[in-house]
Structures are given as structure tokens and as C-alpha cells.
Design an enzyme around this catalytic site. Structure first.
Site, PDB file in Angstrom:
ATOM      1  N   ARG A 302     -17.791 -84.147  61.037  1.00  0.00           N
ATOM      2  CA  ARG A 302     -16.604 -84.233  61.896  1.00  0.00           C
ATOM      3  C   ARG A 302     -16.820 -85.402  62.857  1.00  0.00           C
ATOM      4  O   ARG A 302     -17.820 -85.417  63.579  1.00  0.00           O
ATOM      5  CB  ARG A 302     -16.445 -82.957  62.724  1.00  0.00           C
ATOM      6  CG  ARG A 302     -16.101 -81.710  61.938  1.00  0.00           C
ATOM      7  CD  ARG A 302     -15.925 -80.538  62.913  1.00  0.00           C
ATOM      8  NE  ARG A 302     -15.350 -79.374  62.282  1.00  0.00           N
ATOM      9  CZ  ARG A 302     -16.052 -78.333  61.818  1.00  0.00           C
ATOM     10  NH1 ARG A 302     -17.368 -78.347  61.914  1.00  0.00           N
ATOM     11  NH2 ARG A 302     -15.446 -77.304  61.262  1.00  0.00           N
ATOM     12  N   ARG A 338     -15.544 -87.291  57.476  1.00  0.00           N
ATOM     13  CA  ARG A 338     -14.119 -86.971  57.613  1.00  0.00           C
ATOM     14  C   ARG A 338     -13.519 -87.877  58.674  1.00  0.00           C
ATOM     15  O   ARG A 338     -14.052 -87.981  59.776  1.00  0.00           O
ATOM     16  CB  ARG A 338     -13.951 -85.502  58.021  1.00  0.00           C
ATOM     17  CG  ARG A 338     -12.480 -85.140  58.165  1.00  0.00           C
ATOM     18  CD  ARG A 338     -12.298 -83.686  58.460  1.00  0.00           C
ATOM     19  NE  ARG A 338     -12.626 -83.370  59.840  1.00  0.00           N
ATOM     20  CZ  ARG A 338     -12.545 -82.145  60.351  1.00  0.00           C
ATOM     21  NH1 ARG A 338     -12.190 -81.135  59.586  1.00  0.00           N
ATOM     22  NH2 ARG A 338     -12.849 -81.926  61.604  1.00  0.00           N
ATOM     23  N   GLU A 437      -6.326 -77.659  53.732  1.00  0.00           N
ATOM     24  CA  GLU A 437      -6.351 -76.724  54.864  1.00  0.00           C
ATOM     25  C   GLU A 437      -4.952 -76.371  55.344  1.00  0.00           C
ATOM     26  O   GLU A 437      -4.774 -75.686  56.340  1.00  0.00           O
ATOM     27  CB  GLU A 437      -7.207 -77.287  56.001  1.00  0.00           C
ATOM     28  CG  GLU A 437      -6.852 -78.690  56.442  1.00  0.00           C
ATOM     29  CD  GLU A 437      -7.815 -79.239  57.504  1.00  0.00           C
ATOM     30  OE1 GLU A 437      -8.570 -78.471  58.111  1.00  0.00           O
ATOM     31  OE2 GLU A 437      -7.779 -80.458  57.737  1.00  0.00           O
ATOM     32  N   ASP A 461      -8.540 -73.755  59.210  1.00  0.00           N
ATOM     33  CA  ASP A 461      -7.119 -74.048  59.392  1.00  0.00           C
ATOM     34  C   ASP A 461      -6.264 -73.374  58.329  1.00  0.00           C
ATOM     35  O   ASP A 461      -5.143 -72.964  58.610  1.00  0.00           O
ATOM     36  CB  ASP A 461      -6.886 -75.566  59.370  1.00  0.00           C
ATOM     37  CG  ASP A 461      -7.196 -76.184  60.720  1.00  0.00           C
ATOM     38  OD1 ASP A 461      -6.750 -75.620  61.737  1.00  0.00           O
ATOM     39  OD2 ASP A 461      -7.898 -77.198  60.766  1.00  0.00           O
ATOM     40  N   CYS A 508     -15.612 -76.092  53.305  1.00  0.00           N
ATOM     41  CA  CYS A 508     -16.415 -76.430  54.484  1.00  0.00           C
ATOM     42  C   CYS A 508     -15.955 -75.716  55.749  1.00  0.00           C
ATOM     43  O   CYS A 508     -16.410 -76.021  56.838  1.00  0.00           O
ATOM     44  CB  CYS A 508     -16.442 -77.941  54.701  1.00  0.00           C
ATOM     45  SG  CYS A 508     -14.813 -78.631  55.041  1.00  0.00           S
TER      46      CYS A 508
END
Ligand code: PEP
Ligand code: MG
Length: 586
Positions: A302, A338, A437, A461, A508
Site C-alpha cells: 500500500r 498498488r 474490491e 472493501d 489481499c
């Protein structure tokens, strides 16, 4: 006087037990320490103060304009008193006078002046005045935060081990706990997949969220036990309780030591199917932890904190350096970077994000990147540069339709052309995937699969958007059901769509680290599980203890059930049947 033992309950989000004195920060207050200056610094301090006031006023005006647009002028008027305070002579001029006359830093002088105002209003015993004191407190926080920079230390370093007790923590503040002496955390805010929860798991700090009135219920310095496994906060424990928890803590450590043997082992099922087990990370410094726990690479890096920690956008050079270093330390395994997922609860002011009433449904992640291609391209160029000599993949977050995928890929191509024309070396080709997501992406996974090299399911999410439940809201956390059949069907559809197109599918979200889910996910055909590093040994151990064909029939049964509770009960029963008892934390 010694207080009696009390037990407060919340949601345990980061397992383990911590025992230490409480360190309480009320209302997310910013703690500052008095700082003197010498005469030569007066002008600079006044200038710094003026800049912070201007910035605070601009922020307030921007928020006010946003509120006016979405909620009307009447609501926006609520901010008027705070905006006026920013040009109030009694506050601004007085602070400058205190800086010059008392030789105090801008923070110290402003705090002195505004705190006097707060005290006077609170003493007035009049509800109108009390309300006004809230405006003063908000302004205090804002100006101090701006004075101290975006990475202001709400969380200051402590010299001895403590339990942090606070109402709310933003992800950028949670990052300050890394390498700090806080050994446990109790918060009023909630949500098992909120970013505070995710980060404390990686940092292995036992944490209980959603504890009502926690900052008032505990006195500073009282002994506190955080039981992050069972969601309990025990305050001023009796000798008996203390002894009980000391034993429990020792037993947990013993269990961890036993599981450690799986770190270096391959995650292969009894019938030889390999599932890649990777680590999630968000601070460059965590790469070492990821490697130490036996991860086969990083399934999710992230990158938001690079954007929320500083006052400037991170540059291409700086990012390329960070990505290369992380990739090098995990070579030959791959890292999936990401692109920034700013928005939602990961707010960044540097992009000038406007106030939004529904941030999780708003200007977030890839939406920002496609609206501000220059910012996204800076990151893509950095990734392409770092990927030249390293095993790196790109992943786009919050994809809701195929157009976004196509446009994001175009930006990669444009970035390549730019680098080439500038003669900057880059990776020839880079594997590109998306986070699945949002339910629409899962439902369109067959079509989207043709555009990418891999999928990674973001259950945090996906659950939130499928069930319309805010992942950070304690009040509705009972509705946040990761095993709801609606969610399971979307997961299965995504994995099947990937395989139909010959691409791989990972997961993930936090479900990857939930031992209840592992067998079911293997049975659904998942190729990679990426999680907080400390859970890796346990999940590897589970994978090694099952036969993928047995797992397949368990997954089939889960997909036939109609209720979240039925799935959870069924999986708990099967897990007990198939796995050794030392895998379970009592
Ligand atoms: C997810 O949504 O599952 C995910 C992994 O992304 P984040 O938690 O950063 O939103
Ligand atoms: Mg997400």
C-alpha cells in the site's frame, strides 16, 4: 487512591496480550512540549505562525465551500466562527506578542493563548459558551497540526512501555507507532478492517477497537491489560487477574514459537497444490518483517502513506528509490505495488481533496489518479524505473469498470514513452493487475480478466460495498459479514473468471489472514493469499495440513449455505476436524 479492577469490551483486532500503564490522549489532542527560542528566531517563528494561520484559514474555507455545495449554506455557516477566529486580534496578534515577549516557539505561544480562551469559555457555565469552546479546540488542533507539518506528532515518543488510549487515529498517525514504545492500543473508534486495525496487526501491537468512552474510563498511568484476541481491556487488574494474563501471554508466545517452524516451509497442500503466501506492507521499513516471516514476496504494497505523511507529493526519484530498495530486499520474490489508494479513511490534503460527505464512495484511489494523470504518472514512472532490475508488478485499486482499466493501462504506456524520450531506463514489460474490491468489478471479472495479468481480491472493501456497511463504523460492525454468501459468491466468480482467462487470482484483504477462511479459499481455487506478515506461519501451516480436494468440497458446501452464521459455524466445525489443536488460539 488505587482504583478497582474494571473490564471494558470492544473488538479485538490485533491479537496478543499487552500489559503496561495507560497513556491517555483525550479527544485526539495534540500534545506539545513547551519550547523556548532565542531572540534571533522571533521573526522566523512569527512568519511560521502566520503561514500556519493562512493555511488553516484556506483549509477551513475549502471545507466550507464543500459543505455549502453538498449540504447547503446553512450547514456551511457552522464553520464561520472558526474562520473568524483565524483573524481574531485577541488570538493572532496576542500569539505574535507572546512569541516576541516571552521568547516561545510558535506552537507554545499559540497553545498558551488559545488554551486561555478555552479555559475562560469553559468556566462560563453557559451552553452557548461551551459550544464556542469546541470551535476554539478545533482551531487549536488545526493550527498546531499545520505548524507541526502533516506528520505532526499527535503521538509523541514515550520513554517507557505504555498502552495508548485514544479516541481515534488516522492511518498517518498510526504509522507513528512503528518503532515507538507503545505496546498496546485501546481506541474508541471501530472496525476490524479499518486501517488502524490492519497496521497494528503488522506491527504486532495488541489492539482493541470500539471501546465506548475509553479515554474517560481510564486514568493516566493506571495499569491496563489489552487482550487483543478477545477484545477486552482490563483496567487496574487484581493480582489474581494479572497473574492469569501473564500466564496467558506466555502461552500465546509459546504457540507463536511452535508455529514459527512453518516460516521457511513451502505452502503446499497435502496433495501438492502450491498456494503462494505473501505479505502486505505499507511502510518501506516493513520489508524486513515481511521477509522474516517467510513471505513469498509482497502481494500488496500500500503506497498511500507516502502521500499522507508529508506536505509535498512524493517525487519520482524518491519513489523509485523506495520501490527498488523494497524489491531488492525481497528478491528474487516479486512485490506488487498498488498505486495510491488515497481517499476513504486515508485522507491526504496534498492533493487538495475536497470535503466529501461520503468519502468511501467519493474521489478515491484510481478515480483521483485518472483525474490527475500527472500525479499517477509520476508513480507509474517510478515503478517502471524500479522494475527495470527488480521483480515488480503494478496493481490498480478501486476499479469499478473496464474503462478505468483501459485508461490506467494507457497511462502506463504513456509513462513508458515519456521515459524513453527522456532516455531514462525502464522495465520493458510489467505485469499489471487490479484489485477486485467493488462488486461491479467482480461481476464483470470475465471481461476485465482479458485486460490484465492478475486479480487480487480486496475483501475489506468488497464486504463493505457488497453489504453497504462502512468498514470503520463500530455501530454497524455486526453487519460487516466477511462470510456472507453474497460476498462468497463474488469471490468465487472472480477466481473462476481469472482461471477461465488463464490469469492468476490472489486475495489481499484481511480475509487472507483469517484462519477460519483458509480452507474454503483453497477450495475455491485461490492462487495467492497476501496478509499481515505475523500470520504467515499459521496460514502456511493450515495449507500444509489440508487436501485441496477436501477443501474443494468444503467450499462447495459454503456456497450452498444461505446465512453468514451458517458458513462460520460450518467452517469452524470443519477446521476443528481437520486441523491440529495447536493451530487454535483459545
Ligand atoms: C481491501 O480492500 O481488501 C484491501 C486490501 O485494500 P485496503 O484495505 O487498503 O482498502
Ligand atoms: Mg481496498
Amino acid at each position: 487512591m488505587e482504583r478497582e479492577e474494571r473490564t471494558l469490551t470492544g473488538v479485538g483486532v490485533s491479537e496478543g496480550i499487552a500489559i503496561a500503564p495507560a497513556f491517555i490522549i483525550e479527544h485526539g489532542e495534540i500534545a506539545i512540549e513547551a519550547e523556548n527560542i532565542d531572540e534571533s528566531q522571533i521573526d522566523d517563528e512569527i512568519e511560521r505562525f502566520r503561514r500556519a494561520v493562512t493555511k488553516s484559514r484556506d483549509q477551513l474555507l475549502r471545507i466550507q465551500a464543500g459543505v455549502a455545495k453538498t449540504m447547503g449554506d446553512a450547514s456551511a455557516a457552522i464553520l464561520e466562527p472558526q474562520i473568524m477566529l483565524m483573524s481574531d486580534v485577541a488570538v493572532v496578534d496576542e500569539t505574535e506578542a507572546v512569541i516576541a515577549n516571552n521568547l516561545l516557539s510558535a506552537e507554545t505561544a499559540f497553545d498558551k493563548v488559545i488554551s486561555r480562551g478555552i479555559e475562560a469559555l469553559e468556566a462560563a457555565e453557559n451552553s452557548l459558551m461551551a459550544e464556542r469552546s469546541n470551535d476554539f479546540m478545533d482551531v487549536r488542533r488545526r493550527v498546531l497540526a499545520n505548524l507541526m507539518g502533516m506528520s505532526h506528532h499527535i503521538i509523541r515518543d514515550v520513554s517507557d512501555e505504555h498502552i495508548l488510549v485514544i479516541q481515534h487515529l488516522a492511518p498517518s498517525e498510526t504509522a507513528q507507532l512503528f518503532h515507538n514504545k507503545f505496546v498496546g492500543l485501546a481506541l474508541e473508534m471501530g472496525g476490524t478492517t479499518s486501517h488502524v486495525a490492519i497496521m497494528t496487526r503488522t506491527m504486532e501491537i495488541p489492539c482493541v477497537l470500539g471501546v465506548d468512552g475509553v479515554t474517560e474510563a481510564i486514568d493516566n498511568g493506571e495499569t491496563v491489560i489489552i487482550d487483543g484476541t478477545n477484545g477486552k481491556v482490563v483496567v487496574s487488574p487484581s493480582d489474581e487477574t494479572l497473574a492469569e494474563y501473564v500466564n496467558k501471554k506466555a502461552a500465546q508466545l509459546e504457540r507463536k514459537r511452535n508455529l514459527a517452524k512453518f516460516k521457511g516451509q513451502k505452502a503446499r497442500t497435502l496433495d501438492g497444490k502450491h498456494i503462494s503466501v505473501a505479505g502486505n506492507m505499507e511502510l518501506p521499513g516493513e520489508a524486513e518483517t515481511v521477509a522474516n516471516y517467510g513471505a513469498e514476496g509482497v502481494g500488496l504494497f500500500r503506497t498511500e502513506l507516502l502521500y499522507t505523511r508529508t506536505t509535498n507529493l512524493p517525487g519520482e526519484e524518491e519513489q523509485a528509490e523506495i520501490y527498488s530498495e523494497v524489491a531488492r530486499s525481497l528478491a528474487p520474490n516479486s512485490i506488487i505495488i498498488r498505486t495510491f489508494d488515497i481517499g476513504g479513511d486515508k485522507f491526504s490534503e496534498i492533493l487538495g481533496a475536497p470535503f466529501e460527505p461520503n468519502p468511501f464512495l467519493g474521489w478515491r484511489a484510481i478515480r483521483i489518479g485518472l483525474d490527475r494523470p500527472r500525479v499517477l504518472k509520476t508513480q507509474l514512472r517510478a515503478i517502471l524505473r524500479a522494475a527495470k532490475d527488480n521483480n515488480i508488478k503494478i496493481m490498480f485499486p478501486m476499479i469499478s469498470n473496464i474503462d478505468e482499466v483501459i485508461r490506467a493501462k494507457e497511462l502506463i504506456e504513456e509513462s513508458k514513452t515519456e521515459l524513453d524520450s527522456e532516455g531514462i531506463p525502464r522495465a520493458e514489460r510489467i505485469e499489471t493487475g487490479i484489485m477486485v474490491e467493488i462488486p461491479s468489478a467482480a461481476l464483470m471479472a470475465r471481461e476485465i480478466a482479458g485486460e490484465v495479468d492478475f486479480f487480487s481480491i480486496g475483501t475489506n472493501d468488497l464486504v463493505q460495498y457488497t453489504l453497504a456497511v462502512d468498514r470503520g463504523n463500530q455501530r454497524v460492525s455486526h453487519l460487516y459479514q466477511s462470510f456472507n454468501p453474497a460476498v462468497l459468491r463474488l469471490i468465487k466468480a472472480t477466481i473462476d473468471a481469472a482461471h477461465l482467462h488463464g490469469i492468476w487470482c490472489g486475495l489481499c484483504g484481511e480475509m487472507a489472514a483469517d484462519p477460519t477462511a483458509t480452507i474454503m479459499l483453497i477450495g475455491m481455487g485461490i492462487d495467492e493469499l497476501s496478509m499481515n506478515p505475523p500470520t504467515i506461519p499459521l496460514i502456511k501451516g493450515i495449507i500444509r495440513a489440508v487436501d485441496s480436494r477436501v477443501a474443494h468440497s468444503i467450499a462447495e458446501e459454503c456456497l450452498r449455505l444461505t446465512k453468514h452464521s451458517q458458513v462460520v459455524d460450518f467452517l469452524n466445525r470443519k477446521n476443528r476436524e481437520l486441523l491440529p489443536p495447536e493451530f487454535f488460539d483459545e
